[in-house]
Design an enzyme around this catalytic site. Sequence first.
Site, PDB file in Angstrom:
ATOM      1  N   SER B  64       0.707  -1.195  -0.021  1.00 18.92           N
ATOM      2  CA  SER B  64      -0.139  -0.093   0.035  1.00 18.92           C
ATOM      3  C   SER B  64       0.738   1.409  -0.109  1.00 18.92           C
ATOM      4  O   SER B  64       0.319   2.187  -0.118  1.00 18.92           O
ATOM      5  CB  SER B  64      -0.900  -0.132   1.079  1.00 18.92           C
ATOM      6  OG  SER B  64      -0.261   0.362   2.337  1.00 18.92           O
ATOM      7  N   LYS B 101       0.881   4.929   6.931  1.00 17.90           N
ATOM      8  CA  LYS B 101       0.200   5.534   5.846  1.00 17.90           C
ATOM      9  C   LYS B 101       0.581   6.814   5.803  1.00 17.90           C
ATOM     10  O   LYS B 101       1.279   7.225   6.792  1.00 17.90           O
ATOM     11  CB  LYS B 101      -1.388   5.686   6.299  1.00 17.90           C
ATOM     12  CG  LYS B 101      -2.254   4.410   6.141  1.00 17.90           C
ATOM     13  CD  LYS B 101      -2.473   4.028   4.677  1.00 17.90           C
ATOM     14  CE  LYS B 101      -3.286   2.698   4.537  1.00 17.90           C
ATOM     15  NZ  LYS B 101      -2.269   1.546   4.406  1.00 17.90           N
TER      16      LYS B 101
END
Lengths: 418, 142
Positions: B64, B101
């Site tokens: 990701s 993230k």
Amino acid sequence: MTFALVDCNSFYASCERIFRPDIKKKPVVVLSNNDGCVVALSKEAKQLGIKMCEPWFKIEKSFLRKGGVAFSSNYELYADVSSRVMQTLENLSPKVEVYSIDEAFLDLTGLKDCEKFGHQCRETIDRWVGMPVCVGIGPTKTLAKVANYGAKHYPATNGVVDLTNLKRRKKLMALMPVREVWGVGSRINKRLNSLGIETALELAEIDTKLIKRKFSSVLERTVMELQGYSCIGLEQQPKTKKQIVVSRTFSKKVNDFNSVNEAVSDYASRACEKLRRENQYCKMVSVFMRTNYFRKQDKQYNGFRSYKLFSPTNDTRDILNATRHMTEQLFKENINFIKAGVMLSDFYDEGIYQGDLFRNIDERINSKKLMTTIDKINTSGVGKVTFASQGIKKPWSMRRLLKSPRYLTNWKEIPIVR
Amino acid sequence: MKIDYLGDASEDNLSLLEIPYFLNTVRVGWPSPADDYIERSIDLNEYLIKNPAATYFVRVSGDSMINAHIGDGAILIVDRSIEPGHNKIVIASIDGSYACKRLLLKPKVCLVSENPKYPPIMINKEEELEIAGIVIASINLY
């Protein structure tokens, strides 16, 4: 003088939560060796009515049903978190005494706004390490402990209590049972209660001479500290150890010589590692082994033996020779052993020992190099080297079925993120 | 590609502070003229870790964050003492587990992946966002 006591909240349980955001609000307990009983519990577990030292098998079902989470002791994790908390404190204050795995005293003498500093400690340790702490501040170490008791028990304090103010001090001490005072054990507590002393304040208001006569000068010192006279200073140098004991309860009863000898050898190697970490050499080695007192149907046995080495050593091979010898003497057939241990004592600094005039000190060549190399390999996290007598399968070794990963000390077990 | 030579890496990453050993021995004969120039060998810890008490390592699983050069299996160095800010790569707690993230504070607070396959995660209340540290480096072995 001004002292602060920084104490971690439910230390072991809080360590288990650092890398598990999913259990932040759940009841958490940590179990003793062999998952026997509860040795630490979070606030939420306390609210379920669980007590310290409760046997795990008794509460397991209902605790898990209520959404609780249990862990075997993960000492590797706790030791690392502890050293991070202490390092953080050393960043905040120049004078730190590490008092135990989860407590430290600070000397704040001369600092203006101690309460503000207390909150700063709390916030920094929470942010840097993820560990919640309470801070108690007072003019003596004993009063800093009293303040910490207040910070832990009254949420309105936001985890920081400053007892510099005499009025505040008296108010809190009137609410604190005398058994919670630092230095008052259960026996002294009973005697004080029988004299009508129930609270910390009542103890503080007693004539110190009477205490000295009826109890001891140690308790006299406690009373003086409660009155605000500092008698116990900050000890920044950790004391050198006088003895090292490594002992464990077996996961199941053991009755063959090889298993007992393996266990004793394993504990001896561990004790030697600790001895070398302290840079000490020892001359006295002891071994003990015993049966389970609670199994009345078993034949009982409790053996202890010591051996004085010819010269001080910290070479695992020398110690293993001695422990093997003693294990042979102590071991008995048809006995169910449940616990064994090794104790090293009579310590010497490197090079201090005076040898015997008429004998050569048969120091092994390259002993130091070999031991340093073994210690390096064993702390590297990559693999372990052991002596053959420690055994390979170790069927007697501790049961730690619920152990969390060694998040901070082993590359293979660091947390995973997505 | 331009490469700066920084020096030799320490052979022994177990000891944090290495003292060149021949400074301690008694020498016989002429000293080496290079002795005056001895320095400590380079320590990666010193370069990567600013605040050891607040630093820990995590391993990445998944792709990701691939466009930020953080691939599957990479080891991240996370510093808890750094203040979270706009555009920082963070470790955040999402649904009870930690994820890596990028944190955006404007126009709206959200956590975004560095891979178009994954949609951003909007943060509605600030209390819902728990940051467990800032990623200060990513280690990839080739």
